[in-house]
Design an enzyme around this catalytic site. Structure first.
Site, short mmCIF file in Angstrom:
data_model
loop_
_atom_site.label_atom_id
_atom_site.label_comp_id
_atom_site.label_asym_id
_atom_site.label_seq_id
_atom_site.Cartn_x
_atom_site.Cartn_y
_atom_site.Cartn_z
N GLU A 9 17.49 -17.65 -7.71
CA GLU A 9 17.12 -16.27 -8.04
C GLU A 9 16.52 -16.20 -9.45
O GLU A 9 15.52 -15.52 -9.68
CB GLU A 9 18.34 -15.35 -7.88
CG GLU A 9 18.16 -13.91 -8.31
CD GLU A 9 17.03 -13.17 -7.60
OE1 GLU A 9 16.47 -13.68 -6.62
OE2 GLU A 9 16.67 -12.08 -8.09
N CYS A 12 0.85 -1.18 0.00
CA CYS A 12 0.00 0.00 0.00
C CYS A 12 0.89 1.25 0.00
O CYS A 12 1.94 1.27 0.64
CB CYS A 12 -0.93 0.09 1.19
SG CYS A 12 -2.06 -1.30 1.32
N LYS A 22 12.69 -14.96 -10.30
CA LYS A 22 12.43 -13.85 -11.24
C LYS A 22 11.42 -14.29 -12.29
O LYS A 22 10.48 -13.58 -12.62
CB LYS A 22 13.75 -13.45 -11.90
CG LYS A 22 13.98 -12.01 -12.15
CD LYS A 22 14.53 -11.23 -10.99
CE LYS A 22 13.75 -11.32 -9.73
NZ LYS A 22 14.37 -10.76 -8.58
N TRP A 26 -2.88 -2.62 -1.73
CA TRP A 26 -2.53 -4.01 -1.96
C TRP A 26 -3.38 -4.77 -0.95
O TRP A 26 -3.13 -4.72 0.25
CB TRP A 26 -1.04 -4.22 -1.70
CG TRP A 26 -0.55 -5.58 -2.03
CD1 TRP A 26 -0.13 -6.03 -3.25
CD2 TRP A 26 -0.42 -6.70 -1.14
NE1 TRP A 26 0.24 -7.34 -3.17
CE2 TRP A 26 0.07 -7.78 -1.89
CE3 TRP A 26 -0.69 -6.89 0.21
CZ2 TRP A 26 0.32 -9.03 -1.33
CZ3 TRP A 26 -0.44 -8.14 0.78
CH2 TRP A 26 0.06 -9.19 0.00
N GLU A 79 7.84 -14.60 -10.81
CA GLU A 79 7.12 -13.40 -10.40
C GLU A 79 6.68 -12.53 -11.57
O GLU A 79 5.62 -11.93 -11.49
CB GLU A 79 7.84 -12.61 -9.31
CG GLU A 79 9.16 -12.00 -9.62
CD GLU A 79 9.73 -11.21 -8.42
OE1 GLU A 79 10.94 -11.04 -8.41
OE2 GLU A 79 9.00 -10.75 -7.52
N HIS A 108 17.24 -37.39 -7.45
CA HIS A 108 16.59 -37.89 -6.23
C HIS A 108 15.09 -37.60 -6.24
O HIS A 108 14.46 -37.59 -5.19
CB HIS A 108 17.27 -37.28 -5.00
CG HIS A 108 18.72 -37.68 -4.90
ND1 HIS A 108 19.11 -38.93 -4.49
CD2 HIS A 108 19.85 -37.01 -5.23
CE1 HIS A 108 20.43 -39.02 -4.54
NE2 HIS A 108 20.90 -37.86 -5.00
N ARG A 160 3.88 -0.26 -4.82
CA ARG A 160 3.58 -0.75 -3.46
C ARG A 160 2.22 -1.43 -3.38
O ARG A 160 1.86 -2.01 -2.36
CB ARG A 160 3.61 0.41 -2.47
CG ARG A 160 4.97 1.08 -2.35
CD ARG A 160 4.91 2.17 -1.31
NE ARG A 160 4.76 1.59 0.01
CZ ARG A 160 5.76 1.29 0.82
NH1 ARG A 160 6.99 1.52 0.45
NH2 ARG A 160 5.53 0.77 1.99
N LYS A 191 6.07 -4.17 -3.94
CA LYS A 191 7.51 -3.97 -3.81
C LYS A 191 7.98 -4.15 -2.37
O LYS A 191 9.01 -4.74 -2.11
CB LYS A 191 7.86 -2.57 -4.31
CG LYS A 191 9.33 -2.26 -4.29
CD LYS A 191 10.07 -3.05 -5.33
CE LYS A 191 11.55 -2.81 -5.32
NZ LYS A 191 12.23 -3.90 -6.03
N ASN A 203 -1.77 2.08 5.82
CA ASN A 203 -0.91 1.05 5.27
C ASN A 203 -0.53 0.14 6.43
O ASN A 203 -0.08 0.61 7.46
CB ASN A 203 0.33 1.72 4.66
CG ASN A 203 1.39 0.72 4.24
OD1 ASN A 203 1.13 -0.47 4.15
ND2 ASN A 203 2.58 1.22 3.98
N GLY A 204 -0.73 -1.17 6.26
CA GLY A 204 -0.39 -2.10 7.33
C GLY A 204 -1.55 -3.05 7.58
O GLY A 204 -2.44 -3.19 6.74
O1 M6R Z 1 12.81 -5.03 0.41
P1 M6R Z 1 13.35 -6.40 0.65
O2 M6R Z 1 14.67 -6.63 0.02
O3 M6R Z 1 13.34 -6.78 2.11
O4 M6R Z 1 12.33 -7.38 -0.07
C1 M6R Z 1 12.43 -8.76 0.07
C2 M6R Z 1 11.59 -9.47 -0.94
O5 M6R Z 1 10.24 -9.14 -0.77
C3 M6R Z 1 12.00 -9.13 -2.38
O6 M6R Z 1 13.34 -9.40 -2.61
C4 M6R Z 1 11.14 -9.92 -3.38
O7 M6R Z 1 11.45 -11.28 -3.31
C5 M6R Z 1 11.36 -9.37 -4.79
N1 M6R Z 1 10.10 -9.02 -5.37
C6 M6R Z 1 12.02 -10.31 -5.70
O8 M6R Z 1 12.20 -9.79 -6.96
#
Ligand code: M6R
Length: 617
Positions: free
Chosen positions: A492, A2, A496, A74, A499, A515, A27, A612, A100-101
């Site tokens: 990683e 948010c 990517k 969000w 997402e 395995h 956000r 984010k 927000n929260g």
């Molecule tokens: O702001 P942060 O680095 O703490 O965020 C952690 C994760 O939410 C963040 O890395 C998330 O996995 C990304 N969207 C990945 O691309």
């Protein structure tokens, strides 16, 4: 999660609020709304969907108020809908808030308010807040409060006192039409100070074009914001002074700079962001130094375990860090997911160093995991990209990646800068401890310095990656394989892809495939192998051969001359020290996910269901 914006001054608030929301859309973006004070009433306009939909709302162009609050959502409690969108108003129409929260005890508070005759229009946790403010405004200790403004603040304080959970709140009222009240706990909120006007936002880039002077609100701190002055109060409503912070970020850095998407811009910024991360932290022939932390040899000699704790991509940076710390400093190192760490009662004491990695510095689980380690007597060190973020304010030591604002939800440049910073930190510790050969460290320094130009080489030749993306973008499943550090970067690459392309993918340690997961390999399945460590080439290649035999289509990302050549695609990347090779091998994987997402016509920067900054548990 948010985004919040606020404005108070002499200009029309609406365009400023919507513009701020646009830059905070990363956000949250399932609904949005604004509220402005119009003569003696508050006008709320909101809708489901993206922020730009606000421009289509009937009458929004007629709003002329110069005080307003705004929100991009969000969803946590209640589906994305107009009713659940913020701002939320109390039953009397006098108090309006954005939040927000998460209010964890909202159901009890709602029952309490219903018992007092209040009704609710939304499914949100937030709607209890304006009604609680109204309840305390009409039932509060009027006599001890001097004026309407303080009475309004008193009501907000009493309402907030009842809340369990996390919040950043903006409240406005017809009773005090020339002010905005804000308060936060475990959710970010900043106030931008300008001449005759003030701005509020969830984070700095949203309002950076208006001012460089910021107040970073602390947990349980309140502020009454007027156009010409800002007053700060602690949680007993005792007024105090607060220092303004000058933020030197370049406002243009938060724009797209001609790139189609923020993610692409941020991928291409990596040579620059890595140079910024290195900064003056080391030079060839000189020891590493950190202006921001002072860690003694005596302390490090007593550290018997290091934890890297983080979430998502930041946790993947921690996996690379584990290798670095163990190889260079010989200190046993573990990597934990923050949401697990905080509830698993980890064995921690004053001999443990806990390193928290967070781009935003606002991730709720990471902050909670940090507080836990502090309470057990460990020293805590935060690695963040955001100066003054919550995590850096909690930690004993903080160091910054200086990667510049990262806007796309999918993290790219933050990851590479995090790995670079962890590598410099590991060299620094090793130099203090004398635990590594000087020549070895010197050679690693040279490899780090060379990273930006090596990334430039990869970015100069994106066509083969785009070409491969075009061939596979309609697929449903993919696999990423690697050994050692290549496995950590496979995780990683897979994250990517998931997402931003919504393709199911799994990352496996290449030797683990047989395995179980190899049962999933069938004709035409895409497998991406990462092969960058010359000591492991033969082993990794054998595992890739096993999937080829079972019909897989393969892309191999490598810096080695491979013994055989029956792969469908090979992406060659420059060679570097295996300890830091993820910084190079991740780049083709970032680009691959990006192009697949584009070919599928998806919103690269704002993938569905994600935000984010994950400020809720
Ligand atoms: O702001 P942060 O680095 O703490 O965020 C952690 C994760 O939410 C963040 O890395 C998330 O996995 C990304 N969207 C990945 O691309």
């Amino acid at each position: 999660m948010c985004g919040i914006v606020g404005y108070i001054g002499s200009k029309k608030a609406t365009p400023i609020l919507i513009d701020g929301l646009m830059s905070l859309e990363y956000r949250g973006y399932d609904s949005a709304g604004i509220a402005t004070i119009e003569k003696d009433a508050i006008k709320v306009m909101k809708d489901k969907g993206r922020v730009k939909n606000l421009y289509n709302l009937d009458g929004i162009d007629k709003l002329s108020g110069t005080v307003g609050i705004a929100h991009t959502r969000w969803a946590t409690h209640g589906k994305p809908s107009k009713e659940n969108a913020h701002p939320h108003m109390d039953n009397s129409g006098k108090f309006v808030v954005v939040h927000n929260g998460i209010i964890e005890n909202y159901a009890d508070l709602r029952d309490f308010l219903i018992s007092k005759g209040y009704t609710f229009l939304s499914e949100t946790d937030t709607e209890v807040i304006p009604n609680l403010i109204h309840y305390y405004y009409t039932n509060g200790p009027v006599s001890v409060l001097k004026d309407e403004s303080e009475k309004f603040l008193g009501a907000v304080k009493s309402a907030v006192y009842d809340l369990k959970g996390s919040y950043a709140i903006e409240a406005i009222s017809t009773i005090c039409p020339d002010e905005v009240i804000v308060v936060r706990k475990d959710s970010p909120l900043v106030i931008g100070k300008a001449d005759g006007e003030n701005y509020i936002a969830s984070d700095i880039p949203a309002i950076l074009k208006y001012t460089k002077e910021f107040y970073l609100l602390d947990d349980n701190e309140f502020a009454i914001i007027k156009s010409n002055n800002i007053r700060f109060f602690d949680n007993s409503l005792v007024e105090h002074n607060k220092a303004v912070k000058n933020i030197e970020w370049d406002a243009n850095a938060a724009g797209k700079d001609g790139y189609e998407d923020y993610m692409l811009k941020e991928i291409f910024e990596q040579p620059t962001s890595i140079r910024e991360t290195i900064g003056s932290r080391f030079r060839l022939g000189e020891k590493c130094s950190f202006d921001d932390i002072e860690i003694s040899k005596e302390y490090l000699e007593n550290v018997n375990r290091i934890f890297f704790v983080a979430c998502g991509t930041a946790m993947h940076a921690g996996l690379v860090g584990k290798n670095l710390m163990e190889k260079l400093c010989h200190i046993p190192t573990e990597v934990d997911i923050a949401s697990e760490f905080r509830y698993r009662n980890p064995i921690i004491d004053e001999h443990t160093l806990c390193i928290y990695i967070s781009q935003s510095g606002e991730t709720a689980d990471t902050i909670a995991a940090l507080k836990l380690a502090k309470s057990k007597g460990a020293k805590t060190l935060a690695i963040s990209n955001v100066i003054g973020s919550s995590i850096t304010r909690e930690a004993d030591y903080s160091i910054y990646t200086h990667a510049g604002p990262e806007i796309a939800v999918a993290s790219t440049k933050a990851y590479t800068s995090q790995v670079v910073l962890v590598a410099i930190l590991a060299m620094h510790f090793a130099e203090i401890l004398g635990s590594s050969d000087k020549l070895e460290i010197e050679s690693l320094k040279k490899d780090i310095i060379d990273l930006p130009s090596k990334i430039e080489q990869i970015l100069d030749n994106t066509e083969p990656i785009k070409d491969f993306a075009k061939k596979i973008y309609t697929e449903k499943d993919m696999f990423f394989l690697g050994r050692g550090t290549d496995y950590s970067v496979a995780l990683e690459g897979s994250l990517k892809l998931k997402e931003i392309s919504y393709i199911h993918s799994e990352a496996y340690a290449a030797g683990e495939l047989k395995h179980g997961p190899i049962a999933l390999i069938e004709n035409g399945v895409t497998v991406i192998g990462i092969v960058t460590d010359k000591n492991l080439v033969e082993k990794s290649i054998s595992n890739i051969q096993e999937v080829i035999t079972r019909g897989a289509k393969t892309l191999v990302i490598t810096n080695q001359i491979l013994p055989n050549n029956n792969f469908d695609y090979v992406i060659n990347i420059p060679e570097t020290n295996p300890l830091i090779s993820p910084i190079l091998s991740v780049v083709p994987m970032q680009l691959l996910s990006y192009y697949i997402s584009k070919f599928k016509g998806l919103d690269v920067d704002k993938p569905r269901n994600l935000a984010k900054s994950v400020t809720v548990e």
